[in-house]
Design a protein around this motif. Structure first.
Motif, PDB file in Angstrom:
ATOM      1  N   ILE A 285       0.734  -1.136  -0.242  1.00  0.00           N
ATOM      2  CA  ILE A 285       0.175  -0.061   0.447  1.00  0.00           C
ATOM      3  C   ILE A 285       0.630   1.077  -0.031  1.00  0.00           C
ATOM      4  N   GLY A 286       1.659   1.518   0.878  1.00  0.00           N
ATOM      5  CA  GLY A 286       2.878   2.652   0.466  1.00  0.00           C
ATOM      6  C   GLY A 286       2.667   3.002   1.762  1.00  0.00           C
ATOM      7  N   TYR A 287       1.276   2.692   2.765  1.00  0.00           N
ATOM      8  CA  TYR A 287       1.244   3.759   3.701  1.00  0.00           C
ATOM      9  C   TYR A 287       1.397   3.473   4.656  1.00  0.00           C
ATOM     10  N   SER A 288       2.267   4.115   5.858  1.00  0.00           N
ATOM     11  CA  SER A 288       2.874   4.014   6.888  1.00  0.00           C
ATOM     12  C   SER A 288       2.039   2.865   7.841  1.00  0.00           C
ATOM     13  N   THR A 289       2.870   1.635   8.769  1.00  0.00           N
ATOM     14  CA  THR A 289       1.579   0.525   9.134  1.00  0.00           C
ATOM     15  C   THR A 289       2.321   1.127  10.922  1.00  0.00           C
ATOM     16  N   VAL A 290       1.479   0.798  11.563  1.00  0.00           N
ATOM     17  CA  VAL A 290       1.627   0.906  13.142  1.00  0.00           C
ATOM     18  C   VAL A 290       2.207  -0.193  13.398  1.00  0.00           C
ATOM     19  N   ASN A 291       2.691  -1.699  12.994  1.00  0.00           N
ATOM     20  CA  ASN A 291       3.186  -2.226  13.794  1.00  0.00           C
ATOM     21  C   ASN A 291       4.635  -2.503  13.572  1.00  0.00           C
ATOM     22  N   MET A 292       5.079  -1.942  14.580  1.00  0.00           N
ATOM     23  CA  MET A 292       6.729  -1.518  15.130  1.00  0.00           C
ATOM     24  C   MET A 292       7.184  -3.334  14.621  1.00  0.00           C
ATOM     25  N   THR A 293       7.381  -4.368  14.788  1.00  0.00           N
ATOM     26  CA  THR A 293       7.995  -5.284  14.547  1.00  0.00           C
ATOM     27  C   THR A 293       8.187  -5.028  12.583  1.00  0.00           C
ATOM     28  N   ALA A 294       7.312  -5.132  12.306  1.00  0.00           N
ATOM     29  CA  ALA A 294       7.201  -5.036  10.923  1.00  0.00           C
ATOM     30  C   ALA A 294       7.878  -3.873  10.387  1.00  0.00           C
ATOM     31  N   PHE A 295       8.123  -2.764  11.621  1.00  0.00           N
ATOM     32  CA  PHE A 295       8.792  -0.929  10.946  1.00  0.00           C
ATOM     33  C   PHE A 295      10.282  -1.723  10.751  1.00  0.00           C
ATOM     34  N   GLU A 296      10.112  -2.605  11.655  1.00  0.00           N
ATOM     35  CA  GLU A 296      12.284  -2.852  12.462  1.00  0.00           C
ATOM     36  C   GLU A 296      12.563  -3.724  10.603  1.00  0.00           C
ATOM     37  N   GLN A 300      16.469   0.017   5.459  1.00  0.00           N
ATOM     38  CA  GLN A 300      16.203   0.585   6.840  1.00  0.00           C
ATOM     39  C   GLN A 300      16.126   2.657   5.938  1.00  0.00           C
ATOM     40  N   GLU A 301      16.810   2.860   4.953  1.00  0.00           N
ATOM     41  CA  GLU A 301      15.660   4.253   3.638  1.00  0.00           C
ATOM     42  C   GLU A 301      14.307   4.357   4.282  1.00  0.00           C
ATOM     43  N   VAL A 302      14.488   3.421   4.135  1.00  0.00           N
ATOM     44  CA  VAL A 302      11.954   3.610   4.672  1.00  0.00           C
ATOM     45  C   VAL A 302      11.800   4.099   5.759  1.00  0.00           C
ATOM     46  N   GLN A 303      12.982   3.763   6.303  1.00  0.00           N
ATOM     47  CA  GLN A 303      12.450   4.082   8.104  1.00  0.00           C
ATOM     48  C   GLN A 303      12.985   5.270   8.824  1.00  0.00           C
ATOM     49  N   ASP A 304      13.595   5.556   7.532  1.00  0.00           N
ATOM     50  CA  ASP A 304      14.876   7.003   7.590  1.00  0.00           C
ATOM     51  C   ASP A 304      13.706   8.069   6.889  1.00  0.00           C
ATOM     52  N   ASP A 305      12.817   7.518   5.972  1.00  0.00           N
ATOM     53  CA  ASP A 305      12.505   8.483   4.948  1.00  0.00           C
ATOM     54  C   ASP A 305      10.758   9.131   6.098  1.00  0.00           C
ATOM     55  N   PRO A 306      11.292  10.788   5.706  1.00  0.00           N
ATOM     56  CA  PRO A 306      10.078  11.636   6.754  1.00  0.00           C
ATOM     57  C   PRO A 306       8.715  11.547   5.646  1.00  0.00           C
ATOM     58  N   VAL A 307       9.402  11.425   4.861  1.00  0.00           N
ATOM     59  CA  VAL A 307       7.097  11.037   4.361  1.00  0.00           C
ATOM     60  C   VAL A 307       6.906   9.778   4.873  1.00  0.00           C
ATOM     61  N   TYR A 308       6.954   8.796   4.809  1.00  0.00           N
ATOM     62  CA  TYR A 308       6.600   6.912   5.282  1.00  0.00           C
ATOM     63  C   TYR A 308       6.576   7.586   6.792  1.00  0.00           C
ATOM     64  N   TRP A 309       7.184   7.790   7.361  1.00  0.00           N
ATOM     65  CA  TRP A 309       7.548   7.769   9.050  1.00  0.00           C
ATOM     66  C   TRP A 309       7.947   9.030   9.330  1.00  0.00           C
ATOM     67  N   PRO A 310       7.013  10.238   9.196  1.00  0.00           N
ATOM     68  CA  PRO A 310       6.739  11.518   9.879  1.00  0.00           C
ATOM     69  C   PRO A 310       7.209  11.425  11.112  1.00  0.00           C
ATOM     70  N   ARG A 311       8.012  12.535  11.893  1.00  0.00           N
ATOM     71  CA  ARG A 311       8.813  12.333  12.764  1.00  0.00           C
ATOM     72  C   ARG A 311       7.471  12.491  14.004  1.00  0.00           C
ATOM     73  N   LEU A 312       6.672  12.139  14.410  1.00  0.00           N
ATOM     74  CA  LEU A 312       5.320  12.502  15.651  1.00  0.00           C
ATOM     75  C   LEU A 312       5.363  13.995  16.281  1.00  0.00           C
ATOM     76  N   GLU A 313       7.369  14.034  16.549  1.00  0.00           N
ATOM     77  CA  GLU A 313       7.542  15.806  17.374  1.00  0.00           C
ATOM     78  C   GLU A 313       7.545  16.162  16.922  1.00  0.00           C
ATOM     79  N   SER A 314       7.064  16.446  15.140  1.00  0.00           N
ATOM     80  CA  SER A 314       7.733  17.375  14.066  1.00  0.00           C
ATOM     81  C   SER A 314       6.113  18.046  13.885  1.00  0.00           C
ATOM     82  N   LEU A 315       5.230  16.726  14.600  1.00  0.00           N
ATOM     83  CA  LEU A 315       4.130  16.575  14.291  1.00  0.00           C
ATOM     84  C   LEU A 315       3.055  17.780  15.234  1.00  0.00           C
ATOM     85  N   GLY A 316       3.487  18.711  16.278  1.00  0.00           N
ATOM     86  CA  GLY A 316       3.120  19.162  17.073  1.00  0.00           C
ATOM     87  C   GLY A 316       1.738  19.359  17.036  1.00  0.00           C
ATOM     88  N   ASN A 317       1.821  20.761  16.067  1.00  0.00           N
ATOM     89  CA  ASN A 317      -0.119  21.069  16.171  1.00  0.00           C
ATOM     90  C   ASN A 317      -1.219  20.086  15.660  1.00  0.00           C
TER      91      ASN A 317
END
Lengths: 342, 282
Positions: A285-296, A300-317
């Motif tokens: 699908i290309g959507y971000s999983t909520v499954n942390m085991t799958a995420f790991e 690595q480059e997908v894990q680091d991609d801020p589009v796939y995995w937005p940093r929760l701290e940058s989503l403050g508002n």
């Protein structure tokens, strides 16, 4: 009397064809929102057949379930819709004993405001709403919703046809909550959207993906998951979540009240939480999983991609949509005015 | 025995037409109070005609203007279908044309394909970098940018509904008694006169059903305006869809549906009157 019998017989014959087989699980999901290969794996493992059907909007799904006309056992609504369905007592409480794989779901994704005790839903995918832009046409930094009002990009901006998504940039630009029920705030956002309309090319749904990939638009409002897909197809595209904040969304798996296959449904949900299956689905699908085991297990480059995995701290508002009840009628009226304006 | 064959139809009609219509009427005329009890009200209708700012002129009111736009676009589409469809039907029905079944077949072939798919295809054709513009660019003609305008909506309607105009006109032209035309010619009428005094008046029933069959789906469509209008040209069909599928306000949606039904009944009344007008042969 005979006539009556004939009529009744015909009616009965008509309904006889609508029944479903007993060992079949009826799954109702968004279009293109699962790797359909996994359905076969599930049948292989459990012997349970899956009857898989699609919906296009949360509301379409809700209308079908609410009217009881259709027998579905597993649904995939979004956050605010789950919130609404819980309020209206339309969902079964899940027996988590039957879903041991829920341990793989990240803690940050559990017990969120739409289902505070996590009793009714198991998260499936998550993401944000942001701006997808074509770097060949936009050379300034994209970090604010303001750019969607920039007349320089006239006729090259796409918005969503769904009203709450399209209202989000306006609310956030004005500094309001995306769950507001203040008519003055809705009115201000409406005026902002009417002001924006002349430079908008179209208000679309899934078609936005083809348009952006094909270079038809410079800027568009899209969900992060769709952005991942579009960027893969067209490397000129980039994605940003504006600094004013946005919407964080979750789609989760639920079981509607009155299902005859609760056990099978829970087995299916547990199956979806299996890290291998979750990995297959997120890759498809290309959507971000909520499954942390799958995420790991992702590259690595997908894990680091801020589009796939937005940093929760940058989503403050950013906020999650909540059900606003009948107040949705006010939004609809404002939205109709936006769309009908010249 | 004959009656027996009517039962499936009666059952069909009552389950799928009469009952739903009564439900729509019921929903449109009721509201629910705080205890969940339904009561009779005209509020759902009032809302359709109400002004959003005090003193707003009637025709500019939000839902009324959407309704007028629907009628207008449907009328334009119907007119274009007529202008394109009549000559086509006339040629097909003509004596000189031997391969009529093949031509008729060509008109029907697109209808074998799903309506939604056919409309989607236009998206790909009309895009800025789409098939049409590539072709125009190849020929050195300036590009056309009509996708997501009301021109695209009208195009979609004409494309989808044209066969509904051609077929009834074709049928009524085919039924025309040739001896009447020959009689007119014998009495010295020229081609134009034969057409305007004999052929056309005799084909009016076909024209009327053609016009009805194009105008009605045109005024109620929401898929075409969604896809080809880019959501910017909302029609009354979109309003109804929005109420049922997005807002969940069935009562208001039903009221709009009833208003639309009344609108269609009125226009059918007008068309039927044209149909009944005696053909003057003087």
């Amino acid at each position: 009397m005979k006539r009556v019998m004939i009529v009744l017989g015909l009616v009965a014959a008509l309904f006889a064809f609508t029944g479903c087989g007993s060992d079949t699980l009826n799954v109702f999901n968004w279009g293109d929102y699962i790797d359909e290969e996994v359905l076969g794996i599930f049948t292989e493992q459990t012997g349970i057949q899956v009857n898989y059907q699609n919906f296009a909007t949360n509301e379409e799904m809700y209308t079908k379930i609410k009217n009881g006309g259709s027998e579905y056992d597993v649904l995939f609504p979004s956050d605010y819709m789950i919130n609404k369905m819980i309020k209206e007592d339309m969902l079964e409480k899940l027996d988590m004993q039957n879903i041991p794989n829920i341990a793989h779901i990240g803690d940050q994704f559990r017990n969120l405001s739409y289902d505070p005790n996590g009793e009714y839903s198991v998260p499936y995918m998550w993401g944000t709403l942001g701006i997808l832009y074509n770097t060949a046409m936009v050379d300034e930094a994209v970090d604010s919703w303001d750019i969607l009002w920039n007349a320089k990009y006239e006729n090259r901006i796409f918005m969503y046809e769904s009203m709450r998504d399209s209202f989000t940039p306006a609310f956030k630009r004005l500094g309001f909550s995306i769950n507001t029920t203040d008519s003055a705030e809705i009115d201000a956002a409406k005026r902002l959207l009417i002001e924006q309309k002349p430079i908008i090319r179209a208000y679309v749904g899934d078609a936005v993906k083809d348009s952006m990939i094909g270079g038809e638009g410079a800027l568009s409002l899209v969900f992060s998951g769709d952005a991942v897909f579009c960027i893969e197809e067209n490397p000129d595209l980039a994605f940003a979540v504006p600094k004013e904040g946005s919407n964080i969304w979750f789609d989760a798996v639920v079981v509607p009240k009155g299902t005859k296959h609760k056990k099978e449904a829970e087995a299916f949900i547990n199956f979806l939480c299996d890290p291998d299956i979750a990995l297959k689905n997120t890759e498809y699908i290309g959507y971000s999983t909520v499954n942390m085991t799958a995420f790991e297990n992702l590259p690595q480059e997908v894990q680091d991609d801020p589009v796939y995995w937005p940093r929760l701290e940058s989503l403050g508002n950013s906020e999650v949509f909540l059900d606003i009840g009948d107040y949705i009628g006010e939004y609809d009226k404002a939205w109709t005015e936006v769309l009908a304006s010249e | 025995m004959k009656k027996l064959f009517a039962y499936p139809y009666v059952v069909w009609i009552s389950i799928f037409i009469v009952v739903p219509l009564l439900l729509v009427l019921y929903y449109s005329l009721t509201a629910v109070d705080a205890d969940g009890a339904a009561y009779f009200t005209l509020d759902n209708y009032r809302r359709f005609f109400e002004a959003s700012t005090p003193g707003q002129p009637f025709l500019e009111r939000i839902y009324v203007s959407v309704m007028l736009r629907s009628i207008w676009l449907a009328l334009i589409s119907t007119a274009i279908c007529f202008v394109l469809g009549y000559p086509a039907a006339y040629i097909m029905a003509g004596k000189g044309f031997s391969d009529k079944s093949f031509l008729l077949f060509l008109f029907l072939v697109p209808m074998w394909m799903n309506f939604l798919l056919r409309t989607y295809a236009w998206l790909t054709i009309l895009e800025q970098n789409g098939v049409l513009n590539n072709l125009l660019g190849f020929l050195g003609i300036p590009k056309l940018d009509i996708l997501y305008t009301d021109a695209a909506v009208v195009l979609g309607m004409v494309y989808n509904f044209l066969p509904f105009m051609i077929l009834p006109i074709y049928t009524s032209l085919r039924k025309t008694d040739r001896s009447l035309i020959e009689a007119a010619q014998d009495l010295g009428a020229d081609g134009i006169k034969v057409f305007s005094r004999v052929v056309f008046p005799l084909s009016i029933p076909g024209v009327v059903s053609g016009v009805t069959m194009v105008f009605m789906p045109g005024v109620t469509t929401f898929i075409i305006s969604n896809l080809l209008g880019g959501g910017q040209y909302i029609l009354i069909g979109n309003l109804i869809e929005q109420q049922f599928l997005k807002v969940g306000d069935w009562r208001f949606g039903s009221a709009i549906s009833v208003i639309l039904i009344i609108l269609i009944l009125i226009s059918m009344g007008i068309f039927a009157r044209v149909d009944k007008e005696p053909v003057t042969t003087a």
